[in-house]
Write a protein that holds these residues in place. Sequence first.
Motif, PDB file in Angstrom:
ATOM      1  N   LYS A 309      -7.114   8.499  -7.414  1.00 41.08           N
ATOM      2  CA  LYS A 309      -5.949   7.752  -8.306  1.00 41.08           C
ATOM      3  C   LYS A 309      -6.712   6.836  -9.215  1.00 41.08           C
ATOM      4  O   LYS A 309      -6.426   6.519 -10.320  1.00 41.08           O
ATOM      5  CB  LYS A 309      -4.944   6.977  -7.303  1.00 41.08           C
ATOM      6  N   LEU A 310      -7.878   6.170  -8.565  1.00 43.24           N
ATOM      7  CA  LEU A 310      -8.786   5.110  -9.494  1.00 43.24           C
ATOM      8  C   LEU A 310      -9.091   5.851 -10.800  1.00 43.24           C
ATOM      9  O   LEU A 310      -9.236   5.244 -11.711  1.00 43.24           O
ATOM     10  CB  LEU A 310      -9.591   4.330  -8.519  1.00 43.24           C
ATOM     11  N   HIS A 311     -10.008   6.825 -10.319  1.00 44.48           N
ATOM     12  CA  HIS A 311     -10.883   7.643 -11.457  1.00 44.48           C
ATOM     13  C   HIS A 311     -10.552   8.928 -11.298  1.00 44.48           C
ATOM     14  O   HIS A 311     -11.295   9.636 -10.999  1.00 44.48           O
ATOM     15  CB  HIS A 311     -12.234   7.240 -11.171  1.00 44.48           C
ATOM     16  N   PRO A 312      -9.365   9.641 -11.990  1.00 48.04           N
ATOM     17  CA  PRO A 312      -9.146  10.845 -12.013  1.00 48.04           C
ATOM     18  C   PRO A 312     -10.249  11.997 -12.638  1.00 48.04           C
ATOM     19  O   PRO A 312     -10.962  11.129 -13.579  1.00 48.04           O
ATOM     20  CB  PRO A 312      -7.735  10.902 -12.858  1.00 48.04           C
ATOM     21  N   GLU A 361     -16.030  -1.301  -5.936  1.00 43.19           N
ATOM     22  CA  GLU A 361     -14.703  -0.668  -5.659  1.00 43.19           C
ATOM     23  C   GLU A 361     -14.556   0.147  -4.310  1.00 43.19           C
ATOM     24  O   GLU A 361     -13.612   0.063  -3.724  1.00 43.19           O
ATOM     25  CB  GLU A 361     -14.211   0.389  -6.602  1.00 43.19           C
ATOM     26  N   ALA A 388      -6.529  -1.111  -9.751  1.00 40.25           N
ATOM     27  CA  ALA A 388      -5.456  -0.630 -10.727  1.00 40.25           C
ATOM     28  C   ALA A 388      -5.095   0.827 -10.286  1.00 40.25           C
ATOM     29  O   ALA A 388      -6.080   1.747  -9.487  1.00 40.25           O
ATOM     30  CB  ALA A 388      -6.393  -0.350 -12.272  1.00 40.25           C
ATOM     31  N   GLU A 389      -3.880   0.866 -10.676  1.00 40.91           N
ATOM     32  CA  GLU A 389      -2.908   2.385 -10.188  1.00 40.91           C
ATOM     33  C   GLU A 389      -2.777   2.545  -8.766  1.00 40.91           C
ATOM     34  O   GLU A 389      -2.489   3.547  -8.390  1.00 40.91           O
ATOM     35  CB  GLU A 389      -3.906   3.503 -10.463  1.00 40.91           C
ATOM     36  N   VAL A 390      -3.010   1.515  -7.877  1.00 42.82           N
ATOM     37  CA  VAL A 390      -2.748   1.436  -6.462  1.00 42.82           C
ATOM     38  C   VAL A 390      -1.750   0.487  -6.105  1.00 42.82           C
ATOM     39  O   VAL A 390      -1.979  -0.680  -6.117  1.00 42.82           O
ATOM     40  CB  VAL A 390      -4.311   1.346  -5.672  1.00 42.82           C
ATOM     41  N   ASP A 391      -0.702   0.973  -5.618  1.00 43.32           N
ATOM     42  CA  ASP A 391       0.546  -0.126  -5.065  1.00 43.32           C
ATOM     43  C   ASP A 391       0.704   0.565  -3.497  1.00 43.32           C
ATOM     44  O   ASP A 391       0.145   1.433  -3.190  1.00 43.32           O
ATOM     45  CB  ASP A 391       1.634   0.025  -5.826  1.00 43.32           C
ATOM     46  N   THR A 394       1.780   4.250  -3.223  1.00 40.80           N
ATOM     47  CA  THR A 394       0.379   5.235  -3.486  1.00 40.80           C
ATOM     48  C   THR A 394      -0.263   5.205  -2.071  1.00 40.80           C
ATOM     49  O   THR A 394      -0.790   6.420  -1.393  1.00 40.80           O
ATOM     50  CB  THR A 394      -0.326   4.749  -4.518  1.00 40.80           C
ATOM     51  N   CYS A 398      -1.114   8.326   0.238  1.00 36.47           N
ATOM     52  CA  CYS A 398      -2.441   9.018   0.397  1.00 36.47           C
ATOM     53  C   CYS A 398      -2.579   8.725   1.961  1.00 36.47           C
ATOM     54  O   CYS A 398      -3.543   9.607   2.606  1.00 36.47           O
ATOM     55  CB  CYS A 398      -3.398   8.099  -0.252  1.00 36.47           C
TER      56      CYS A 398
END
Length: 414
Positions: A309-312, A361, A388-391, A394, A398
């Motif tokens: 999710k962080l680095h597709p 990270e 970023a991109e993680v709530d 998510t 996961c």
Amino acid sequence: MASEEIFIGRQPILDRGNSLFAYELLFRSGTKQNFANVHDDLAATANVINHAFAELGIEQALGPYKGFINCDENLLLSDILEVLPTDKIVLEVLETVEVTPQIVERCQELKARGFTIALDDFVNFEDKFKPLLDIIEIVKVDLLPLDRDALALTTQALKRWPALRLLAEKVDSREQAQYCHDLGYDLFQGYYFAKPAIIAGKKLGHSQLSLVRLLGLVLEDAETRELEGVFKHEPGLAMNLMRLTNSVATGVRTKVTSLRHAITVLGRRQLQRWLQLLLYTNPQGGDVASPLLQLAATRGRLMELLAAKLHPGRRDFEDHAFMTGIMSLMPSLMSVPLEEILRGINVAGDVRDALEKGEGELGILLKLSHALEIGDGQACHDLAGQLAEVDHMTVNACLTQALTWASNIGKENA
């Protein structure tokens, strides 16, 4: 659901044979201090339970294991429980629930429907508990406030109900687990099995050294015959690799019949993953999926999914995340310090930084995985906020995927 930030945590519950029996599912708020629980708010609880079971698929994620859920009086008397699978869920009556005729009747009704009922945070026997003890199946005894003598007295009082299964919760060490085992407890809750018991001067065993060497060879892209050469001296490991590669979790449809076949079918990237998991199996045989393997696999897979999710598209970062999760529990597995283990493998710099210093990270992902395991909602909130991109949505999705994957390890393809 969007208004309430809830993280799903879980704690393993083991049986007398040290096999995984169940998980307690913890619904932790990330927006309230002090590990605040959402069970004081029925609407929020209803939302979380519905989301976890109807949308995330927690039932599938539990695999063959049961799920324990805390119930206050409101939840116990509500019809929210109708959506839960009766054969998979254990309802824990919280210690704050007053034992009234209405509560006793409700527990009888839920038991008749197929639920298993447990009494939570039991400390001292009192007459008021008698009506419940006649119908429930599990009592969770809280070890924290009890010394050994008090624990023995409480246990003795509960033995008057021979059908009861006794569960020791907040087990903090292997010694504590053994003492409860000797007292006749059936179930044990806590991460005591994952605490490293570092033994001074201990060296890695022969099979462990072989696996570390194999992992090194795969990372260096060695020839297949070199890998086969190491396995030939370790028939137990070769057998376990066959069992792992033939489990549902690999997604491989064909029956793997030999080492060369396993290496060919899996490919190098997958082989690297299964060699890491192989470290957690017993070369003498027995159950492939030990509780420590389940924990390591869930941690590694969760970190890998969040990394995506962080680095597709960055497969190398996903692989590093998986490896960090798996290797973080190796001191517990091998009873030797992390430095000793890392000495034998040429791991990437970001993996080493995460494992040794909790940096980068990968370090944040590792801390987040641990916070979920212990149910620290505030830490989950703070750590997810650094990514970023993680709530929380998510993270929960996961985690559910990771648990599903881990529960399929060792489960043979049909």
